[in-house]
Write a protein that holds these residues in place. Structure first.
Motif, PDB file in Angstrom:
ATOM      1  N   MET A 126      18.194  18.589  56.988  1.00 12.07           N
ATOM      2  CA  MET A 126      19.134  17.887  56.155  1.00 12.07           C
ATOM      3  C   MET A 126      18.711  18.039  54.693  1.00 12.07           C
ATOM      4  N   SER A 127      19.727  18.094  53.849  1.00 14.38           N
ATOM      5  CA  SER A 127      19.490  18.175  52.411  1.00 14.38           C
ATOM      6  C   SER A 127      20.452  17.242  51.701  1.00 14.38           C
ATOM      7  N   THR A 128      20.033  16.780  50.557  1.00 12.68           N
ATOM      8  CA  THR A 128      20.915  15.987  49.717  1.00 12.68           C
ATOM      9  C   THR A 128      21.698  16.948  48.846  1.00 12.68           C
ATOM     10  N   THR A 169      27.358  12.072  46.951  1.00 17.43           N
ATOM     11  CA  THR A 169      26.078  12.568  47.433  1.00 17.43           C
ATOM     12  C   THR A 169      26.110  12.494  48.949  1.00 17.43           C
ATOM     13  N   ASP A 202      24.069  13.754  52.684  1.00 15.49           N
ATOM     14  CA  ASP A 202      22.879  14.286  53.344  1.00 15.49           C
ATOM     15  C   ASP A 202      23.346  15.057  54.567  1.00 15.49           C
TER      16      ASP A 202
END
Length: 161
Positions: A1-3, A14, A16
């Motif tokens: 997972m990435s923001t 934003t 995730d």
């Protein structure tokens, strides 16, 4: 997972998510913006068309991380009250039958008009070639785009809607 930071229909978001997640699923499943439709998943039908920094793209094959820091405009972002010239023209020309492909059709048309404010049939055909309408409303789509272009031109010249 990435923001991932996105600007969607004018609002900073934003999320995730897996950076490889298609933008379509970020919009629909994560952000709950269901105006953009899933059609084929391979960028062949145009139902998932959105704008990325003003350019019409297929969100089903655009990775979420490709939209990082960019402006994403969906059908919901054209007008909060369905008052965009293309939306009004779509209604006036009675374009939709089933309506499934129409958000993608409108988004492709919305990318065309700033580039070609007085498009010919050939310009419209070239811009819309990647959008498939199973109901075959192509003639009505073309008429609606011409109608919207005329309305925008009249407004820009100081005329009335």
């Amino acid at each position: 997972m990435s923001t991932i930071n996105l600007k969607v229909t004018g609002r900073s978001q934003t999320v995730d998510v897996d950076p490889a997640m298609p933008l379509l699923w970020v919009l629909r499943d994560v952000l709950g913006m269901t105006g953009t439709k899933y059609g084929c998943g391979i960028a062949q039908c145009g139902a998932c068309t959105v704008h990325l920094d003003g350019e019409a793209i297929r969100s089903c094959v655009t990775r979420a991380d490709e939209a990082q820091g960019k402006n994403v405009t969906t059908i919901e972002g054209l007008s909060s009250d369905r008052n965009h010239p293309l939306q009004r023209a779509w209604i006036a020309e009675e374009v939709p039958q089933c309506g499934y492909c129409q958000s993608g059709q409108i988004m492709s048309a919305a990318a065309l008009l700033p580039q070609k404010p007085d498009p010919t049939d050939e310009d419209i055909n070239a811009a819309m070639v990647g959008n498939i309408c199973r109901c075959g409303t192509y003639n009505r789509i073309r008429r609606a785009i011409h109608r919207a272009a005329k309305e925008v031109s009249q407004v820009q010249k100081g005329g009335h809607q």
